[in-house]
Design a protein around this motif. Sequence first.
Motif, short mmCIF file in Angstrom:
data_model
loop_
_atom_site.label_atom_id
_atom_site.label_comp_id
_atom_site.label_asym_id
_atom_site.label_seq_id
_atom_site.Cartn_x
_atom_site.Cartn_y
_atom_site.Cartn_z
N VAL A 169 0.83 -1.21 0.00
CA VAL A 169 0.00 0.00 0.00
C VAL A 169 0.87 1.26 0.00
CG1 VAL A 169 -0.23 0.10 2.53
CG2 VAL A 169 -1.99 1.12 1.07
N ASP A 170 2.04 1.20 0.63
CA ASP A 170 2.95 2.35 0.62
C ASP A 170 3.48 2.61 -0.78
OD1 ASP A 170 2.87 2.83 3.46
OD2 ASP A 170 4.17 1.10 3.73
N PHE A 171 3.84 1.54 -1.50
CA PHE A 171 4.36 1.70 -2.86
C PHE A 171 3.27 2.16 -3.82
CE2 PHE A 171 7.58 -1.31 -1.16
CZ PHE A 171 8.70 -0.51 -1.37
N ALA B 265 3.54 -12.72 -6.82
CA ALA B 265 4.52 -13.21 -5.86
C ALA B 265 5.21 -14.51 -6.30
CB ALA B 265 3.85 -13.44 -4.49
N MET B 266 4.52 -15.35 -7.05
CA MET B 266 5.06 -16.67 -7.38
C MET B 266 6.40 -16.65 -8.11
SD MET B 266 3.73 -19.22 -6.00
CE MET B 266 4.63 -20.45 -6.94
N PRO B 267 6.64 -15.71 -9.06
CA PRO B 267 7.96 -15.70 -9.72
C PRO B 267 9.12 -15.53 -8.75
CG PRO B 267 6.40 -14.37 -10.96
CD PRO B 267 5.72 -14.73 -9.67
N ILE B 268 8.87 -14.87 -7.64
CA ILE B 268 9.92 -14.70 -6.63
C ILE B 268 10.32 -16.05 -6.05
CG2 ILE B 268 10.50 -13.66 -4.41
CD1 ILE B 268 8.55 -11.41 -5.04
N PHE B 269 9.33 -16.91 -5.79
CA PHE B 269 9.62 -18.23 -5.22
C PHE B 269 10.18 -19.19 -6.26
CE2 PHE B 269 6.31 -16.42 -2.48
CZ PHE B 269 6.92 -16.56 -1.25
N ILE C 59 21.40 -9.84 8.59
CA ILE C 59 22.13 -8.60 8.38
C ILE C 59 21.56 -7.80 7.22
CG2 ILE C 59 24.39 -7.62 7.79
CD1 ILE C 59 25.68 -9.99 9.18
N GLU C 60 21.15 -8.48 6.16
CA GLU C 60 20.63 -7.80 4.96
C GLU C 60 19.24 -8.31 4.60
OE1 GLU C 60 23.52 -6.84 1.75
OE2 GLU C 60 24.78 -8.32 2.77
N PRO C 61 18.19 -7.69 5.12
CA PRO C 61 16.83 -8.13 4.82
C PRO C 61 16.49 -8.11 3.33
CG PRO C 61 16.84 -6.63 6.70
CD PRO C 61 18.22 -6.60 6.12
N SER C 62 17.16 -7.25 2.56
CA SER C 62 16.86 -7.13 1.13
C SER C 62 17.22 -8.41 0.36
CB SER C 62 17.61 -5.94 0.53
OG SER C 62 19.01 -6.12 0.62
N ARG C 63 17.98 -9.30 0.99
CA ARG C 63 18.33 -10.57 0.34
C ARG C 63 17.35 -11.69 0.70
NH1 ARG C 63 24.97 -11.02 0.61
NH2 ARG C 63 25.41 -9.05 -0.44
N TYR C 64 16.33 -11.35 1.49
CA TYR C 64 15.34 -12.33 1.93
C TYR C 64 13.96 -11.97 1.39
CZ TYR C 64 18.64 -14.30 5.34
OH TYR C 64 19.72 -14.92 5.94
N VAL C 65 13.15 -12.97 1.14
CA VAL C 65 11.76 -12.77 0.72
C VAL C 65 10.87 -12.63 1.94
CG1 VAL C 65 9.79 -13.79 -0.49
CG2 VAL C 65 12.10 -14.00 -1.45
N ALA D 138 11.72 -5.51 0.40
CA ALA D 138 12.24 -5.81 -0.95
C ALA D 138 11.24 -6.66 -1.73
CB ALA D 138 13.58 -6.54 -0.83
N ALA D 139 10.62 -7.64 -1.08
CA ALA D 139 9.63 -8.49 -1.75
C ALA D 139 8.35 -7.71 -2.05
CB ALA D 139 9.33 -9.72 -0.91
N TYR D 140 7.89 -6.92 -1.08
CA TYR D 140 6.70 -6.11 -1.30
C TYR D 140 6.89 -5.15 -2.48
CZ TYR D 140 4.22 -7.46 3.01
OH TYR D 140 3.53 -8.15 3.97
N LYS D 141 8.10 -4.64 -2.60
CA LYS D 141 8.40 -3.70 -3.68
C LYS D 141 8.25 -4.37 -5.04
CE LYS D 141 12.04 -0.40 -4.98
NZ LYS D 141 13.38 0.12 -4.61
N ILE D 142 8.72 -5.61 -5.16
CA ILE D 142 8.62 -6.34 -6.43
C ILE D 142 7.16 -6.67 -6.74
CG2 ILE D 142 9.20 -8.53 -7.55
CD1 ILE D 142 11.87 -8.40 -5.96
N ILE D 143 6.42 -7.10 -5.73
CA ILE D 143 5.00 -7.41 -5.93
C ILE D 143 4.24 -6.16 -6.34
CG2 ILE D 143 2.88 -8.19 -4.79
CD1 ILE D 143 4.70 -9.92 -2.97
N ALA D 144 4.50 -5.04 -5.66
CA ALA D 144 3.83 -3.79 -5.99
C ALA D 144 4.16 -3.35 -7.42
CB ALA D 144 4.24 -2.70 -5.00
N ALA D 145 5.42 -3.53 -7.83
CA ALA D 145 5.81 -3.15 -9.19
C ALA D 145 5.02 -3.94 -10.22
CB ALA D 145 7.31 -3.38 -9.38
#
Length: 378
Positions: A75-77, A279-283, A323-329, A339-346
């Motif tokens: 919702v933020d994106f 979301a599925m392409p991420i997995f 240490i780096e949440p951006s590397r995790y889904v 990072a995952a929400y950003k991809i889904i929102a895009a």
Amino acid sequence: MSQLSILFTSFIILLNSFRPVAGGCFTSIFSFGDSFTDTGNLKASGTSNPIINFPYGETYFHHPTGRCSDGRLIVDFIGMHIYISEAACLPLLPPYLLGPDEHRDFRKGVNFAVVGATALEISFFVDKGISLPVTNYSLGSQLEWFKLLLPSLCSSDSECKNVLGNALFLMGEIGGNDYFNVLGDGRSLEETKTFVPLVVNAITRTLLVPGIVPFGCIPANLVSFRSSNSEDYDQETGCIKWLNEFAVYHNLLLIKELDRLRKMHPHANIIYADCYQAAMPIFQSPEKYGFQNSPLLACCGGGGLYNYNSSCLCGELGSTVCIEPSRYVSWDGLHFTEAAYKIIAAGLLQGKYTNPPFTKTCALFETIENLEFSRNTY
């Protein structure tokens, strides 16, 4: 139920009177839902929950805001991309329970979503002897809040058409808690399926309606419904097949109901957001999106399989954070990282996973990578 029916009718009237503002976009957002959308209502309610503790919010806000992630939500994106004019974008949605003040103008939008909220009324679960572990707030509660807020948003029919007729109503994600309250109570999948039409009917009353995400890929569900039968798992992703099939079943019924509403109200602009397919392409190919760890492994948690432990949740004493949440889904085993929400929102904003495509409704877009907005306290 009669009050909700009246409120539902008012939503349809607003949808039928909808006329896009200049540029084909919206002047405000009114959001309803659960933990995938809550921007701080559970925290503002005073309910004790690990999400009010660090490391929640560490990536973007650098402090807990009541969001169930390390940073921003879908919702933020979306708010970043729906413009008031060519020069300004909507602010972060404030939670309703904070109340308006000089820094929070609810005419620009407000978030009613609450962590743990259900689509069905609480009495439905009470009557069936099903416990609600997180909150007693439902979608009906949120719609009542909206009803109470209306007089402060507009005082005449013409003003309401201007303020609300050009607003985006975001309903969801919601419904997941309904199902997992039932499944977690030991009820069968067959019984749970009988509730799907009721849940779908409760949430199909708005402009943008997201489907639910792949349940079988959520670490908490992988732990709760762990099986020794390899046939229960998708060989490509490691997700639980029957849980994902159940999510698809819900989404198919939701799409069918939205099609029915479009025929009933041809002048309403009702958009389906396919969060499952987004979301599925991420997995399936996490490395393609920059995720260097298993998409089924939580960044923050209390150890154990998938780093999810219901006895030691993220934010509680004894839990650890990557240490780096951006590397995790997965952020906490239940929700996604920023990072995952950003991809889904895009995927939703670019129109690939929305029907009709979001780009047909809102013409003014920039890529998420090139558009940021200032941090604030909510």
